[in-house]
Design an enzyme around this catalytic site. Structure first.
Site, PDB file in Angstrom:
ATOM      1  N   HIS A  86      34.221   0.535 -44.073  1.00 49.32           N
ATOM      2  CA  HIS A  86      34.769   0.928 -45.383  1.00 49.32           C
ATOM      3  C   HIS A  86      34.405  -0.109 -46.446  1.00 49.32           C
ATOM      4  O   HIS A  86      33.994   0.246 -47.551  1.00 49.32           O
ATOM      5  CB  HIS A  86      36.306   0.990 -45.341  1.00 49.32           C
ATOM      6  CG  HIS A  86      36.907   2.004 -44.426  1.00 49.32           C
ATOM      7  ND1 HIS A  86      37.931   1.711 -43.544  1.00 49.32           N
ATOM      8  CD2 HIS A  86      36.657   3.335 -44.267  1.00 49.32           C
ATOM      9  CE1 HIS A  86      38.294   2.814 -42.903  1.00 49.32           C
ATOM     10  NE2 HIS A  86      37.530   3.802 -43.309  1.00 49.32           N
ATOM     11  N   LYS A  90      47.830  12.461 -39.233  1.00 45.65           N
ATOM     12  CA  LYS A  90      47.783  11.493 -38.135  1.00 45.65           C
ATOM     13  C   LYS A  90      49.114  10.733 -38.199  1.00 45.65           C
ATOM     14  O   LYS A  90      49.861  10.871 -39.131  1.00 45.65           O
ATOM     15  CB  LYS A  90      46.599  10.545 -38.321  1.00 45.65           C
ATOM     16  CG  LYS A  90      45.257  11.256 -38.479  1.00 45.65           C
ATOM     17  CD  LYS A  90      44.136  10.251 -38.721  1.00 45.65           C
ATOM     18  CE  LYS A  90      42.857  10.903 -39.223  1.00 45.65           C
ATOM     19  NZ  LYS A  90      41.851   9.906 -39.670  1.00 45.65           N
ATOM     20  N   ARG A 149      28.604   8.350 -41.237  1.00 45.66           N
ATOM     21  CA  ARG A 149      28.166   7.626 -40.030  1.00 45.66           C
ATOM     22  C   ARG A 149      27.152   8.406 -39.230  1.00 45.66           C
ATOM     23  O   ARG A 149      26.265   7.854 -38.620  1.00 45.66           O
ATOM     24  CB  ARG A 149      29.376   7.342 -39.133  1.00 45.66           C
ATOM     25  CG  ARG A 149      30.249   6.245 -39.630  1.00 45.66           C
ATOM     26  CD  ARG A 149      31.590   6.256 -38.952  1.00 45.66           C
ATOM     27  NE  ARG A 149      32.383   7.367 -39.450  1.00 45.66           N
ATOM     28  CZ  ARG A 149      33.703   7.455 -39.327  1.00 45.66           C
ATOM     29  NH1 ARG A 149      34.370   6.512 -38.692  1.00 45.66           N
ATOM     30  NH2 ARG A 149      34.356   8.484 -39.816  1.00 45.66           N
ATOM     31  N   SER A 166      38.687   3.718 -37.951  1.00 41.97           N
ATOM     32  CA  SER A 166      40.032   3.130 -37.908  1.00 41.97           C
ATOM     33  C   SER A 166      40.687   3.449 -36.563  1.00 41.97           C
ATOM     34  O   SER A 166      41.392   2.615 -35.991  1.00 41.97           O
ATOM     35  CB  SER A 166      40.889   3.686 -39.038  1.00 41.97           C
ATOM     36  OG  SER A 166      40.331   3.344 -40.278  1.00 41.97           O
TER      37      SER A 166
END
Ligand code: ADP
Length: 159
Positions: free
Chosen positions: A17, A41, A91, A128
């Site tokens: 990030h 989440k 990514r 994360s």
């Protein structure tokens, strides 16, 4: 003035990030790191804690500020702050498949463009979720996260 928003849950912020935000700050006059509540989440850190860690991390980067996103539409937030674009890191093809319908929807909703930056090869494995998983199993994630996050993770382990 060109203003970009980098949205995400950043629970917690990691070096992938940080690199995307730093690169965005080279392309835009100002960058807002917008921290979402992450309602789907189960967040490890509160929005306030995530904002504190991001503010400390980006205090050295010119033109970068940190704001909470709230639970409304991202396009409304961007309109309120006067953003010209969203910036997202990619990514892999899975990120692209996930992000491109959202980018198209946001453009249809408000004309807002999304700029995709290819993740640096050093960080394509970082998420994360993986950082939290390794940390929770006793692994050392300090090389993957900024100092402010290292410190909080360390405190969590001791409490
Ligand atoms: P995560 O997938 O790590 O939970 P977030 O929702 O906090 O991520 O992601 C915020 C933004 O950062 C998204 O645009 C995401 O694609 C990007 N991002 C996440 N991980 C990386 C990485 N390792 N390299 C580059 N960009 C990333």
């Amino acid at each position: 003035m060109q203003l970009a928003v980098c949205p995400g849950s950043f629970d917690p912020l990691h070096n992938g990030h940080v690199e995307i935000v730093a690169r965005a700050s080279n392309l835009f006059d100002e960058v807002i790191v917008a921290i979402s509540p992450n309602m789907h989440k189960n967040p490890m850190f509160s929005v306030q804690e995530r904002m504190d860690m991001a503010r400390e991390t980006f205090s050295y980067v010119r033109g970068v500020s940190v704001k909470p996103l709230g639970s409304g539409l991202l396009t409304e937030f961007c309109k309120e702050v006067g953003a010209n674009a969203l910036v997202k890191g990619l990514r892999d093809p899975k990120d692209l498949a996930y992000e491109s319908p959202m980018a198209t929807m946001n453009r249809h909703l408000s004309g807002l463009e999304t700029v995709f930056l290819a993740a640096d090869g050093r960080y394509t494995h970082l998420s994360s979720t993986l950082v939290k998983e390794v940390h929770s199993l006793g692994g050392d994630v300090s090389e993957f996260v900024p100092r402010a996050v290292q410190r909080r993770l360390h405190e969590r382990r001791r409490s």
